[in-house]
Motif scaffolding. Structure first.
Motif, short mmCIF file in Angstrom:
data_model
loop_
_atom_site.label_atom_id
_atom_site.label_comp_id
_atom_site.label_asym_id
_atom_site.label_seq_id
_atom_site.Cartn_x
_atom_site.Cartn_y
_atom_site.Cartn_z
N LEU A 1 0.70 -1.29 0.35
CA LEU A 1 -0.16 0.42 0.47
C LEU A 1 1.18 1.28 0.02
CD1 LEU A 1 -2.87 -1.16 1.96
CD2 LEU A 1 -2.76 -1.52 -0.13
N PRO B 1 -14.71 -2.66 -6.98
CA PRO B 1 -13.59 -3.50 -7.00
C PRO B 1 -14.65 -4.61 -5.82
CG PRO B 1 -14.33 -1.92 -5.29
CD PRO B 1 -15.47 -1.39 -5.26
N VAL C 1 -10.08 -2.57 3.00
CA VAL C 1 -8.94 -1.70 2.09
C VAL C 1 -9.78 -3.33 0.98
CG1 VAL C 1 -7.02 -1.95 0.39
CG2 VAL C 1 -6.98 -1.42 3.14
N VAL D 1 -9.46 -3.34 -3.25
CA VAL D 1 -8.61 -3.65 -4.55
C VAL D 1 -9.97 -3.61 -5.79
CG1 VAL D 1 -6.69 -4.01 -5.50
CG2 VAL D 1 -6.99 -4.18 -3.25
N VAL E 1 -7.60 1.46 -5.76
CA VAL E 1 -7.69 1.10 -4.33
C VAL E 1 -8.84 1.51 -3.26
CG1 VAL E 1 -6.03 0.49 -1.92
CG2 VAL E 1 -5.74 -0.23 -4.16
N ALA F 1 -10.53 2.54 0.78
CA ALA F 1 -10.56 1.88 1.94
C ALA F 1 -10.70 2.87 3.12
CB ALA F 1 -8.91 2.26 2.79
N SER G 1 -2.71 3.44 -3.07
CA SER G 1 -2.27 2.82 -4.68
C SER G 1 -2.11 1.84 -3.95
CB SER G 1 -1.39 3.71 -5.37
OG SER G 1 -1.72 2.76 -6.70
N ALA G 2 -1.42 1.28 -4.49
CA ALA G 2 -0.74 0.35 -4.48
C ALA G 2 -0.31 -0.80 -5.32
CB ALA G 2 -2.23 -1.75 -3.85
N TYR H 1 -0.14 -3.01 -7.62
CA TYR H 1 -0.88 -3.94 -7.75
C TYR H 1 0.13 -5.66 -8.47
CZ TYR H 1 -3.87 -0.10 -7.91
OH TYR H 1 -4.78 0.96 -7.48
N VAL I 1 0.55 -7.29 -5.22
CA VAL I 1 -1.08 -7.79 -3.85
C VAL I 1 -1.57 -9.04 -4.88
CG1 VAL I 1 -3.42 -6.84 -3.98
CG2 VAL I 1 -1.24 -4.80 -3.46
#
Length: 173
Positions: free
Chosen positions: A93, A108, A125, A127, A134, A136, A151-152, A154, A157
């Motif tokens: 994250l 999501p 969270v 996704v 993302v 939350a 963001s992440a 990806y 994840v």
């Protein structure tokens, strides 16, 4: 041409010239003020331990919907993450500078839900691998400041979700 006709023309010319100067002065601030008004770019930052009160994290994946538009989950109780998996997810994250344009489709299907010691959900969270977004709820640490977004990583994840035995690209039409 008479003086009576020329004076209004001169006055109009002076008024227009005066306006132009005022506009030019406003458009070009003093150097000291111009430097102070330039915004500093947002520096990306990692998010660590967004839910310190959580004792458990579970991944829930929506794989479809009922006729009543209720989500169908791949596993009713989700998949529990161990400590290493939780750390891997949370290390992916980040809060980044918001791009000029964003996808508007955020729907999501992957939810990392956090629970306290009593089993009460305290945040999540969400996704979306379809639009790479993302979202939350429940954690101030995950609220981005003005001009930034959550963001992440990806790829990380996706690898984690696959390692947990869950699909990643679901319901991406």
């Amino acid at each position: 041409m008479s003086v009576a006709r020329i004076l209004p023309i001169i006055a109009l010319a002076l008024a227009i010239t005066g306006c132009e100067r005022k506009i030019d002065t406003l458009a070009q601030p003093e150097q000291a003020n111009a430097t102070a008004s330039i915004a500093q770019p947002f520096k990306d930052r990692r998010v660590t331990n967004p839910f310190p009160g959580a004792t458990e994290v579970r991944l829930f994946v929506e794989v479809g919907y009922t006729k009543d538009s209720k989500p169908i989950l791949s596993k009713r109780n989700g998949v529990r993450l161990n400590a290493a998996q939780r750390k891997e997810f949370e290390n992916s994250l980040k809060i980044i500078a918001a791009p000029e344009y964003e996808a508007a489709c955020f729907i999501p299907h992957h939810f990392f839900r956090y629970y306290d010691a009593r089993g009460k959900e305290i945040g999540d969270v969400a996704v979306c691998f379809c639009c790479v977004g993302v979202g939350a709820a429940g954690s101030k640490a995950l609220e981005p400041p003005e001009g930034a977004m959550l963001s992440a990583d990806y790829g990380r994840v996706k690898a984690l979700v696959a390692a947990l035995g869950e699909p990643t690209d679901v319901l991406c039409d």
